[in-house]
Design an enzyme around this catalytic site. Structure first.
Site, PDB file in Angstrom:
ATOM      1  N   HIS A 113      -6.985  -8.811  -2.565  1.00 35.74           N
ATOM      2  CA  HIS A 113      -8.309  -8.267  -2.287  1.00 35.74           C
ATOM      3  C   HIS A 113      -8.333  -6.777  -2.579  1.00 35.74           C
ATOM      4  O   HIS A 113      -7.293  -6.112  -2.643  1.00 35.74           O
ATOM      5  CB  HIS A 113      -8.705  -8.507  -0.826  1.00 35.74           C
ATOM      6  N   ARG A 127      -2.127 -12.134   3.429  1.00 37.94           N
ATOM      7  CA  ARG A 127      -3.501 -11.811   3.022  1.00 37.94           C
ATOM      8  C   ARG A 127      -3.729 -12.229   1.579  1.00 37.94           C
ATOM      9  O   ARG A 127      -2.895 -11.979   0.709  1.00 37.94           O
ATOM     10  CB  ARG A 127      -3.758 -10.295   3.103  1.00 37.94           C
ATOM     11  N   TYR A 150       0.211 -10.093   0.477  1.00 34.92           N
ATOM     12  CA  TYR A 150       1.251  -9.481   1.306  1.00 34.92           C
ATOM     13  C   TYR A 150       1.233 -10.075   2.714  1.00 34.92           C
ATOM     14  O   TYR A 150       0.190 -10.537   3.197  1.00 34.92           O
ATOM     15  CB  TYR A 150       1.085  -7.964   1.368  1.00 34.92           C
ATOM     16  N   HIS A 203     -10.439  -3.327  -1.150  1.00 34.27           N
ATOM     17  CA  HIS A 203     -11.351  -2.769  -0.160  1.00 34.27           C
ATOM     18  C   HIS A 203     -12.406  -1.908  -0.849  1.00 34.27           C
ATOM     19  O   HIS A 203     -12.090  -1.117  -1.752  1.00 34.27           O
ATOM     20  CB  HIS A 203     -10.588  -1.896   0.841  1.00 34.27           C
ATOM     21  N   TYR A 216       0.830  -1.191   0.000  1.00 36.26           N
ATOM     22  CA  TYR A 216       0.000   0.000   0.000  1.00 36.26           C
ATOM     23  C   TYR A 216       0.873   1.252   0.000  1.00 36.26           C
ATOM     24  O   TYR A 216       1.968   1.265   0.579  1.00 36.26           O
ATOM     25  CB  TYR A 216      -0.885   0.056   1.252  1.00 36.26           C
TER      26      TYR A 216
END
Length: 255
Positions: free
Chosen positions: A172, A169, A159, A174, A120
């Site tokens: 995905h 994870r 990640y 959000h 991110y």
């Protein structure tokens, strides 16, 4: 006003103002507020049983978001800061529906995600995956009259996140949605079909088994653009028994 009357107050059931009521999802389909496998819920979850508040005028008539603030380029996450993002280009599309299966027009749909390397653009994300100078991972769009939305983006990478030993994870995206009322508020995650990390992901597994499929998008070859981008469809239901599983709290982390 020139005077008042002395008639007794009218019972609420006789009021001329009829407000819409939204179906509440059954208890067995609600994602638990605290889930032992997802460690940070110990800090998030309330200590007492939540209370469902009645839907009054404020909850069923607001907010008014102003669609003129959202421009077409907000829906293309692949073109940022004067260049093009790296990774597998994908189209994510679908419809936003209410508890009766009707389209929800003018709903604000916002997304955020990791880049193709699973990182991110966020101050607390410092694991050693490269940052893409042309990808900020943020997008938004307003649904059309048929409740449709569409984004062009990059398929995010998996990640590590430190929840347990060797914890990763699944890929995905959000989603944050505002429908036509505060009761049509949803924060959730969209997954990709066939991900091998589902079985060890406590966020995915916190969702009741019968509802997990609602968080997984569907690959759509017909919507894939030749020599350009793959396509995934994901319809979102804001309320009712077919409601998309949602996050009940948000402490600002990027998991």
């Amino acid at each position: 006003m020139t005077g008042t009357t002395s008639r007794p107050p009218r019972d609420a059931s006789e009021s001329a103002l009829v407000l819409p009521r939204y179906l509440r999802d059954p208890e067995e389909q609600r994602t638990p507020l605290a889930y032992p496998g997802y460690k940070s819920t110990a800090l998030r979850a309330p200590l007492r049983t939540p209370v469902d508040l009645p839907h009054r005028l404020t909850e069923v008539t607001g907010p008014v978001l102003g669609e003129d603030r959202v421009v077409p380029t907000d829906a293309d996450l692949t073109l940022r800061m004067g260049g093009e993002a790296q990774g597998q280009r994908i189209i994510v599309f679908g419809r936003v529906l209410d508890s009766d299966g009707r389209p929800v027009p003018d709903a604000l749909v916002e997304v955020w995600q990791a880049n193709a390397g699973g990182r991110y653009r966020h101050v607390v994300d410092n694991w050693p995956a490269p940052l893409d100078p042309h990808f900020d991972g943020l997008g938004r769009v307003v649904t059309d009259s048929l409740g449709r939305y569409e984004f062009t983006t990059i398929k995010p990478g998996a990640y590590p996140w430190g929840n347990h030993h060797n914890a990763w994870r699944p890929a995905h995206i959000h989603f944050s949605l505002f429908g036509q009322a505060f009761t049509q508020r949803l924060v959730t995650q969209m997954y990709f079909p066939g991900d091998p990390l589902f079985e060890q992901d406590p966020i995915f597994n916190a969702i009741p088994p019968a509802a997990r499929y609602r968080t997984i998008s569907r690959f759509d070859l017909d919507r894939t653009q030749d020599n350009w981008a793959l396509a995934y469809q994901w319809d979102i239901v804001l309320r009712g028994q077919d409601q998309t599983p949602f996050e009940t709290d948000d402490d600002g982390d990027v998991a």
